[in-house]
Design a protein around this motif. Structure first.
Motif, PDB file in Angstrom:
ATOM      1  N   ASP A 104      45.820  49.530  26.877  1.00 12.21           N
ATOM      2  CA  ASP A 104      44.495  49.277  27.443  1.00 12.21           C
ATOM      3  C   ASP A 104      43.420  49.862  26.537  1.00 12.21           C
ATOM      4  OD1 ASP A 104      45.590  48.074  29.765  1.00 12.21           O
ATOM      5  OD2 ASP A 104      45.940  50.058  30.624  1.00 12.21           O
ATOM      6  N   PRO A 105      42.530  49.041  25.959  1.00 10.02           N
ATOM      7  CA  PRO A 105      42.536  47.575  26.038  1.00 10.02           C
ATOM      8  C   PRO A 105      43.441  46.953  24.977  1.00 10.02           C
ATOM      9  CG  PRO A 105      40.610  48.288  24.826  1.00 10.02           C
ATOM     10  CD  PRO A 105      41.322  49.549  25.262  1.00 10.02           C
ATOM     11  N   SER A 106      43.772  45.686  25.161  1.00  8.35           N
ATOM     12  CA  SER A 106      44.699  44.991  24.261  1.00  8.35           C
ATOM     13  C   SER A 106      43.937  44.193  23.205  1.00  8.35           C
ATOM     14  CB  SER A 106      45.614  44.071  25.070  1.00  8.35           C
ATOM     15  OG  SER A 106      46.353  44.812  26.019  1.00  8.35           O
ATOM     16  N   ASN A 119      34.139  41.628  41.238  1.00  6.81           N
ATOM     17  CA  ASN A 119      33.534  42.819  40.658  1.00  6.81           C
ATOM     18  C   ASN A 119      33.165  43.740  41.820  1.00  6.81           C
ATOM     19  OD1 ASN A 119      31.176  44.547  39.886  1.00  6.81           O
ATOM     20  ND2 ASN A 119      31.431  43.546  37.906  1.00  6.81           N
ATOM     21  N   ALA A 120      33.635  44.968  41.789  1.00  6.14           N
ATOM     22  CA  ALA A 120      33.437  45.877  42.918  1.00  6.14           C
ATOM     23  C   ALA A 120      31.972  46.208  43.136  1.00  6.14           C
ATOM     24  CB  ALA A 120      34.237  47.150  42.706  1.00  6.14           C
ATOM     25  N   SER A 121      31.177  46.187  42.084  1.00 13.77           N
ATOM     26  CA  SER A 121      29.758  46.546  42.193  1.00 13.77           C
ATOM     27  C   SER A 121      28.899  45.397  42.698  1.00 13.77           C
ATOM     28  CB  SER A 121      29.227  47.019  40.838  1.00 13.77           C
ATOM     29  OG  SER A 121      29.914  48.172  40.399  1.00 13.77           O
ATOM     30  N   THR A 122      29.188  44.184  42.228  1.00 16.19           N
ATOM     31  CA  THR A 122      28.328  43.045  42.550  1.00 16.19           C
ATOM     32  C   THR A 122      28.891  42.142  43.637  1.00 16.19           C
ATOM     33  OG1 THR A 122      29.351  41.610  40.877  1.00 16.19           O
ATOM     34  CG2 THR A 122      27.521  43.021  40.158  1.00 16.19           C
ATOM     35  N   GLY A 123      30.208  42.207  43.879  1.00 12.92           N
ATOM     36  CA  GLY A 123      30.833  41.308  44.839  1.00 12.92           C
ATOM     37  C   GLY A 123      31.028  39.903  44.313  1.00 12.92           C
ATOM     38  N   ASN A 165      43.797  49.197  35.345  1.00 10.22           N
ATOM     39  CA  ASN A 165      43.100  50.177  34.523  1.00 10.22           C
ATOM     40  C   ASN A 165      41.677  49.696  34.239  1.00 10.22           C
ATOM     41  OD1 ASN A 165      42.169  51.366  31.864  1.00 10.22           O
ATOM     42  ND2 ASN A 165      44.057  52.543  32.153  1.00 10.22           N
ATOM     43  N   ASN A 166      40.684  50.516  34.575  1.00  9.78           N
ATOM     44  CA  ASN A 166      39.290  50.120  34.375  1.00  9.78           C
ATOM     45  C   ASN A 166      38.969  49.793  32.914  1.00  9.78           C
ATOM     46  OD1 ASN A 166      38.464  50.194  37.043  1.00  9.78           O
ATOM     47  ND2 ASN A 166      37.725  52.303  36.941  1.00  9.78           N
ATOM     48  N   ASP A 167      39.615  50.480  31.970  1.00 14.86           N
ATOM     49  CA  ASP A 167      39.364  50.196  30.554  1.00 14.86           C
ATOM     50  C   ASP A 167      39.731  48.756  30.216  1.00 14.86           C
ATOM     51  OD1 ASP A 167      38.430  52.734  30.072  1.00 14.86           O
ATOM     52  OD2 ASP A 167      40.332  53.496  29.289  1.00 14.86           O
ATOM     53  N   PHE A 168      40.849  48.296  30.758  1.00 16.28           N
ATOM     54  CA  PHE A 168      41.288  46.929  30.491  1.00 16.28           C
ATOM     55  C   PHE A 168      40.370  45.929  31.184  1.00 16.28           C
ATOM     56  CE2 PHE A 168      43.972  43.139  30.828  1.00 16.28           C
ATOM     57  CZ  PHE A 168      44.454  43.052  29.535  1.00 16.28           C
ATOM     58  N   ILE A 169      39.995  46.215  32.431  1.00 21.25           N
ATOM     59  CA  ILE A 169      39.087  45.333  33.169  1.00 21.25           C
ATOM     60  C   ILE A 169      37.763  45.194  32.431  1.00 21.25           C
ATOM     61  CG2 ILE A 169      37.810  45.027  35.325  1.00 21.25           C
ATOM     62  CD1 ILE A 169      40.108  46.674  36.678  1.00 21.25           C
ATOM     63  N   HIS A 196      46.154  46.130  46.812  1.00 22.27           N
ATOM     64  CA  HIS A 196      45.276  47.241  47.159  1.00 22.27           C
ATOM     65  C   HIS A 196      45.381  48.406  46.180  1.00 22.27           C
ATOM     66  CE1 HIS A 196      44.367  45.182  50.888  1.00 22.27           C
ATOM     67  NE2 HIS A 196      45.661  45.074  51.137  1.00 22.27           N
ATOM     68  N   ASP A 197      46.348  48.393  45.276  1.00 21.34           N
ATOM     69  CA  ASP A 197      46.536  49.510  44.348  1.00 21.34           C
ATOM     70  C   ASP A 197      45.936  49.212  42.974  1.00 21.34           C
ATOM     71  OD1 ASP A 197      48.417  47.543  43.875  1.00 21.34           O
ATOM     72  OD2 ASP A 197      50.004  48.944  43.301  1.00 21.34           O
ATOM     73  N   HIS A 198      44.742  48.639  42.951  1.00 21.78           N
ATOM     74  CA  HIS A 198      44.037  48.332  41.709  1.00 21.78           C
ATOM     75  C   HIS A 198      43.052  49.457  41.404  1.00 21.78           C
ATOM     76  CE1 HIS A 198      40.788  47.303  44.448  1.00 21.78           C
ATOM     77  NE2 HIS A 198      41.639  46.506  45.077  1.00 21.78           N
TER      78      HIS A 198
END
Length: 204
Positions: free
Chosen positions: A88-90, A142-146, A114-118, A174-176
């Motif tokens: 991460d990242p690839s 996206n968790a911030s914008t929906g 992994n947030n780095d990969f996202i 749910h385990d993201h």
């Protein structure tokens, strides 16, 4: 999309002879390669690389075209983890995948761990944007914008007159990591976009 247990084994088996039940609509699915882009030298029956997969697709498409049948090429995600290219990242892996002629690409659960990969795949001009409306994440937001990471759905138009409604759903994960939110499927199908796309498909 239906997941195949091993896309590389499927590729090798089909490469030997096209003893396959082709219909008017055919979908070749690659999934869970987990950065094994050079095959599995230690497991000969799984030893196919992306060159083999591309060659198989091109041969199958030529066969389908010759018989006026449509073939769609789909990648179901889970591209990282597995080898040293899947870190991460690839950065070394992603450019190769962007060159494949996918008709649709969906996100896998491993991409969301992994947030780095996202952040890497969703950066401006990056992996997700490179596919435009072919990158599908119906219930991954996206968790911030929906807002979905990609597009919710796409109508694939075949060269021989068929239409395939393609949806980018992931299971109720749910385990993201924290950069994303995965809607439960039961919630996502209540959204207006799903009702409209389903009605449009019924009208075709």
């Amino acid at each position: 999309m239906t997941r195949l247990g091993s896309p590389l084994l499927f590729a090798l088996g089909a490469h030997a002879a096209f003893d396959l039940p082709f219909g008017d609509i055919n979908v070749m699915i690659v999934t869970d390669t987990h950065s094994w882009i050079a095959g599995h030298k230690h497991e000969p029956k799984y030893d196919a690389n992306y060159g083999d997969v591309l060659s198989l697709y091109e041969r199958m498409k030529a066969d389908c075209d010759a018989n006026s049948r449509d073939l769609f090429f789909v990648m179901n995600g889970d591209i990282n983890d597995g080898t040293g290219l899947g870190v991460d990242p690839s950065a070394e892996l992603i450019p190769l995948l962007e060159q494949m002629p996918w008709d649709a690409v969906t996100v896998g659960n491993h991409e969301l761990g992994n947030n780095d990969f996202i952040e890497y795949i969703t950066r401006p001009g990056g992996f997700v944007e490179s596919f435009g409306d072919r990158y599908l994440t119906a219930n991954v937001l996206n968790a911030s914008t929906g807002v979905p990471l990609g597009h919710t759905h796409k109508f694939l138009r075949g060269e021989h007159g068929t239409t395939l409604l393609t949806l980018g759903f992931l299971y109720n994960m749910h385990d993201h990591d924290t950069d994303v939110r995965v809607q439960d499927v039961a919630e996502a199908v209540q959204a207006k976009w799903f009702q409209i796309s389903s009605a449009a498909k019924m009208a075709i």
